[in-house]
Design an enzyme around this catalytic site. Sequence first.
Site, short mmCIF file in Angstrom:
data_model
loop_
_atom_site.label_atom_id
_atom_site.label_comp_id
_atom_site.label_asym_id
_atom_site.label_seq_id
_atom_site.Cartn_x
_atom_site.Cartn_y
_atom_site.Cartn_z
N GLU A 20 -57.36 -2.91 84.67
CA GLU A 20 -56.57 -2.09 85.41
C GLU A 20 -56.79 -0.80 84.85
O GLU A 20 -56.57 -0.25 83.43
CB GLU A 20 -55.05 -2.13 85.23
CG GLU A 20 -54.71 -3.20 86.46
CD GLU A 20 -55.20 -4.55 86.38
OE1 GLU A 20 -55.63 -5.09 87.41
OE2 GLU A 20 -55.61 -5.13 85.27
N SER A 77 -59.47 -6.94 88.69
CA SER A 77 -59.39 -5.44 88.57
C SER A 77 -58.89 -4.67 89.57
O SER A 77 -59.11 -5.10 90.91
CB SER A 77 -60.68 -4.79 88.13
OG SER A 77 -61.29 -5.46 87.06
N SER A 106 -58.45 -9.13 84.60
CA SER A 106 -58.30 -7.90 85.46
C SER A 106 -58.15 -6.59 84.58
O SER A 106 -57.40 -6.43 83.75
CB SER A 106 -57.09 -8.23 86.09
OG SER A 106 -56.92 -7.56 87.60
#
Length: 347
Positions: A273, A233, A271
């Site tokens: 974002e 992240s 991840s």
Amino acid sequence: MLQLRARDYNLTVGELPTGKRNKITDVLGLTVGHCTVDTEDHKTGVTVLLPCPDNPFVHKLPAACFVLNGFGKSLGMIQVEELGTLETPIALTNTLNVGLVHDAMVEYMVTRGETEGVPVRSVNPIVCECNDGGLNHIQLRAVGREQVFTALAAASPDFEEGDVGAGKGMVCHGLKGGIGSASRLIELDEKTYTLGALVLANHGSMKDLTVCGNHIGPQLDQAKAAKESDVGSCIIILATDLPLDSRQLGRVAKRASVGLARLGSYIGHGSGEVFLAFSTANPFDPREEPAVRQILSFHEEKMDLPFRAAAECVEEAVLNCLFTARTCTGWDKKTVYALLDLWNPEA
């Protein structure tokens, strides 16, 4: 504490000039504070950004959010998306501490309201997170009221970067990650405006890392990478004094992805974002506003400059994070190496 950043190694991102500090706090009125929890079991903390010196609950600011990949547990984004306003400080922490930090932020806003004669019966704290479980014994949840209030009290226009506050346990491109910041100046109509970025960088893989167009990842010792895939992240906060409305801020927030891509991130499945943008222009007090109010409006055809500024700021903010972070050994004795321990930018 003097910290050497990307530009101290003659690495320049983009073409726009930077603000005085080259940090998000070059936007007038912003302050940032950290509280770091650094023990044998814990490499974690909290970072707070205060968007203005006034009580933000009655000094609401235009805001927008953009989720590029939604693998995350942030709180407060739904109301920002619906109403287009920011009404509290912004807190960054680790994944399992979101609830405790949110509770502390509610207490802060209620207490401040009572002190200032502002009734707070419903409030929307923004709490964003990345997972620092690789270095931090995250299940023990070491961040709560005490740490949040310490960070709020420490907020100032200048602040450390790297593995501090929420960034203490973060990993970026397989290297020690954390907090980074940068700013850009924009000249329009003989006036100077500022746009800045604050990142909590916990994303990317080492093999993909690109610094100012130089694909350095393959040159690094891949055996020392903390992780192989693009997971973990990245939280990005963008602030400006340009009079952008919520829709325009949403457009600017999307351009944070350009800065990440230039560094080599492809925004992997695991991840998250999450980007938030706000403007200090056109604040309003809901207690005093007429039904129709006058505001400054930004020319849509001039949006290229804030787009460029956002991309440049994010790219440099992540680099500043990597250059200021230091090698760290976590609770399970695993070591995550700093960029400068594996690469000499002056070679």
